[in-house]
Scaffold this motif. Structure first.
Motif, PDB file in Angstrom:
ATOM      1  N   GLU A   4      -5.153  -7.735   0.528  1.00 21.80           N
ATOM      2  CA  GLU A   4      -5.827  -7.892   1.551  1.00 21.80           C
ATOM      3  C   GLU A   4      -5.385  -7.854   2.797  1.00 21.80           C
ATOM      4  OE1 GLU A   4      -8.520 -12.000   2.629  1.00 21.80           O
ATOM      5  OE2 GLU A   4      -8.632 -11.355   0.540  1.00 21.80           O
ATOM      6  N   GLU A   5      -3.923  -8.127   2.773  1.00 23.42           N
ATOM      7  CA  GLU A   5      -2.923  -8.117   4.051  1.00 23.42           C
ATOM      8  C   GLU A   5      -2.792  -6.705   4.683  1.00 23.42           C
ATOM      9  OE1 GLU A   5      -0.166  -8.455   0.790  1.00 23.42           O
ATOM     10  OE2 GLU A   5      -2.297  -8.619   1.098  1.00 23.42           O
ATOM     11  N   ILE A   6      -3.306  -5.738   3.767  1.00 27.07           N
ATOM     12  CA  ILE A   6      -2.939  -4.232   4.406  1.00 27.07           C
ATOM     13  C   ILE A   6      -4.365  -3.728   4.364  1.00 27.07           C
ATOM     14  CG2 ILE A   6      -0.644  -4.259   3.792  1.00 27.07           C
ATOM     15  CD1 ILE A   6      -1.482  -2.403   1.309  1.00 27.07           C
ATOM     16  N   GLY A   7      -5.395  -4.219   4.152  1.00 23.45           N
ATOM     17  CA  GLY A   7      -6.742  -3.830   4.097  1.00 23.45           C
ATOM     18  C   GLY A   7      -7.113  -2.582   3.152  1.00 23.45           C
ATOM     19  N   MET A   8      -6.657  -2.892   1.779  1.00 27.66           N
ATOM     20  CA  MET A   8      -6.945  -2.203   0.535  1.00 27.66           C
ATOM     21  C   MET A   8      -8.457  -2.390   0.300  1.00 27.66           C
ATOM     22  SD  MET A   8      -3.775  -2.934  -2.072  1.00 27.66           S
ATOM     23  CE  MET A   8      -4.929  -2.079  -3.323  1.00 27.66           C
ATOM     24  N   THR A   9      -8.901  -1.128  -0.110  1.00 27.92           N
ATOM     25  CA  THR A   9     -10.397  -0.910  -0.317  1.00 27.92           C
ATOM     26  C   THR A   9     -10.861  -0.978  -1.694  1.00 27.92           C
ATOM     27  OG1 THR A   9     -10.309   1.552  -0.060  1.00 27.92           O
ATOM     28  CG2 THR A   9     -10.408   0.167   2.137  1.00 27.92           C
ATOM     29  N   ASP A  10     -12.056  -0.834  -1.814  1.00 22.69           N
ATOM     30  CA  ASP A  10     -12.639  -0.603  -3.297  1.00 22.69           C
ATOM     31  C   ASP A  10     -12.371   0.829  -3.691  1.00 22.69           C
ATOM     32  OD1 ASP A  10     -13.856  -3.315  -3.427  1.00 22.69           O
ATOM     33  OD2 ASP A  10     -15.989  -2.407  -2.934  1.00 22.69           O
ATOM     34  N   HIS A  70       3.604  -2.219  14.175  1.00 21.64           N
ATOM     35  CA  HIS A  70       3.504  -3.672  14.414  1.00 21.64           C
ATOM     36  C   HIS A  70       2.196  -4.148  15.173  1.00 21.64           C
ATOM     37  CE1 HIS A  70       7.478  -5.532  14.418  1.00 21.64           C
ATOM     38  NE2 HIS A  70       7.984  -4.258  13.944  1.00 21.64           N
ATOM     39  N   GLN A  71       1.146  -3.239  15.091  1.00 19.39           N
ATOM     40  CA  GLN A  71      -0.266  -3.607  15.403  1.00 19.39           C
ATOM     41  C   GLN A  71      -1.235  -3.438  14.272  1.00 19.39           C
ATOM     42  OE1 GLN A  71      -0.956  -4.530  18.476  1.00 19.39           O
ATOM     43  NE2 GLN A  71       1.172  -4.270  18.957  1.00 19.39           N
ATOM     44  N   THR A 130      -0.945  -8.667  11.893  1.00 17.14           N
ATOM     45  CA  THR A 130      -1.975  -9.728  11.955  1.00 17.14           C
ATOM     46  C   THR A 130      -1.845 -10.946  11.248  1.00 17.14           C
ATOM     47  OG1 THR A 130      -3.451  -8.036  13.230  1.00 17.14           O
ATOM     48  CG2 THR A 130      -4.270 -10.294  12.498  1.00 17.14           C
ATOM     49  N   TYR A 131      -1.736 -10.860  10.061  1.00 16.26           N
ATOM     50  CA  TYR A 131      -1.557 -11.822   8.928  1.00 16.26           C
ATOM     51  C   TYR A 131      -0.440 -12.579   9.114  1.00 16.26           C
ATOM     52  CZ  TYR A 131      -5.756 -10.931   5.844  1.00 16.26           C
ATOM     53  OH  TYR A 131      -6.954 -10.948   5.569  1.00 16.26           O
ATOM     54  N   GLN A 132       0.664 -11.996   9.428  1.00 20.78           N
ATOM     55  CA  GLN A 132       1.974 -12.657   9.787  1.00 20.78           C
ATOM     56  C   GLN A 132       1.830 -13.584  10.740  1.00 20.78           C
ATOM     57  OE1 GLN A 132       5.268 -12.059   8.277  1.00 20.78           O
ATOM     58  NE2 GLN A 132       4.034 -11.557   6.553  1.00 20.78           N
TER      59      GLN A 132
END
Length: 410
Positions: free
Chosen positions: A225-231, A313-314, A319-321
């Protein structure tokens, strides 16, 4: 009973009877899920004592918490077809607490699909000495047909989503504790379900993170989730590992669906979506293994992976960090009072958190379009945003697609 199963309960995984005959004893055992997951009889005090001994074994080894699967089912009475919220449920949990972690610094979270916000408060109220919190799933029906099948999607009803999330905030405002999550190992990927997977994937993933981490409770971040993994949709049933999805595929085919139609439905809820290997790098098998992974790697791993996210860094990862650091440092996010901003358009999630003299505004646009919203006309200071800038002048504001921010109001 007379050579027959005790009743007509069915298994959620096999699709057939939940009762299985044990040839050695000539008796039936219950498996509401897989035949390999035999349901235990918690009414037996010897069984409960054995469970507590097992738990204490691991606690003494130094573990610091338990996540308890379908905890609302341990007090089932199958002959009466009472499968959740049995009459002795809270009695057993209180006993478990006293026999195991009662005097320890320990976290417990129970999965409770049947739990309402009021139930969640009972589970987690410290005075009851049961659990730290539960996962309850009211907000996850906002994109499903009421009373429909798992694959019967509908457009996300953000108003319903807000109502469910906010009900937990108000119900557990002073007693109990809340869990915060978008996804887990049984659910589709958060960004695929509630956000976007195209040009707005990163923005929507950051929006989901900000909207959730501003709420009161304990956030849970599911791997990827913290890197935006998808289905990860697949083409044929041979590529599906999920036992539930495979059973439903057989049922759909028996009901007349062709293979393509059945697979379209399976891909909506197939639990493998959330179980594909973690995407660490752009190397072979996403850096997960040098062997053959147990599920196919999502084809987008060369661009969606941890190494790439940490280098930017964007990124969603950063963002989660920042959000996690904020929660550790900010009393307003830990303990602040929640107040809904109700006079906003349906796609907008907006609320404040207030602690002593500090007030923060959390605002998120769940739409892929521009939305005009009236926000408190207050001076503000940016805490975090998923765009490079933010509305410095509050009042009537036009929010961009999937825009989200936290502002300190003065």
């Amino acid at each position: 009973v007379d050579g027959h199963a005790p009743n007509d309960l069915t298994s959620g995984f096999s699709g057939g009877s939940a009762w299985e005959l044990d040839e050695l004893t000539g008796q039936y055992f219950l498996h509401l899920f897989s035949k390999k997951q035999i349901d235990l009889n918690w009414q037996n005090p010897d069984l409960r004592r054995a469970i507590y001994r097992m738990m204490n074994f691991w606690i003494d080894k130094g573990i610091e918490g338990f996540r308890m699967d379908v905890i609302d089912m341990i007090a089932k009475e199958p002959r009466a077809k009472i499968l959740v919220n049995g009459p002795h449920l809270h009695e057993y949990l209180h006993e478990m607490n006293r026999q195991t972690w009662r005097n320890r610094d320990f976290l417990t979270v129970g999965e409770a699909w049947s739990a309402s916000p009021e139930d969640a408060r009972q589970y987690s109220d410290e005075q009851r000495e049961e659990l730290s919190m539960v996962f309850q799933f009211g907000h996850l029906w906002a994109d499903r047909q009421v009373g429909g099948e798992k694959w019967e999607q509908r457009p996300l009803d953000v108003a319903q989503l807000k109502q469910a999330l906010y009900a937990c905030q108000t119900t557990m405002a002073t007693h109990g504790w809340n869990s915060l999550f978008w996804s887990n190992h049984d659910l589709p990927r958060a960004v695929s379900r509630f956000g976007a997977t195209g040009q707005y994937r990163e923005l929507s993933a950051k929006m989901l993170a900000i909207a959730l981490h501003g709420l009161k409770g304990t956030p849970f971040v599911y791997q990827g989730e913290e890197i935006g993994m998808t289905d990860c949709p697949v083409a044929t049933i041979d590529q599906v590992n999920d036992v539930e999805a495979r059973t439903i595929y057989r049922q759909l085919r028996a009901q007349g669906d062709d293979a393509g139609t059945a697979m379209q439905k399976i891909n909506i809820f197939n639990r493998d979506n959330a179980r594909t290997p973690m995407q660490w790098t752009a190397k072979q098998h996403a850096g997960f293994t040098t062997g053959k992974p147990w599920l196919a790697i999502n084809a987008n791993y060369p661009r969606i992976n941890v190494a790439a996210a940490q280098a930017d860094h964007q990124s969603i990862w950063w963002t989660y960090q920042r959000l996690i650091r904020l929660r550790k440092q900010s009393a307003v996010l830990q303990q602040g009072e929640f107040t809904e901003l109700s006079a906003v358009p349906a796609p907008i999630v907006a609320y404040t958190r207030t602690w002593q003299q500090t007030q923060w505004l959390i605002c998120a646009n769940f739409a892929d379009t521009l939305i005009t919203v009236d926000l408190p006309k207050r001076a503000s200071e940016l805490i975090i945003s998923n765009y490079q800038d933010y509305p410095e002048q509050l009042g009537r504001v036009v929010l961009r697609p999937y825009e989200a921010f936290i502002l300190a109001l003065s």
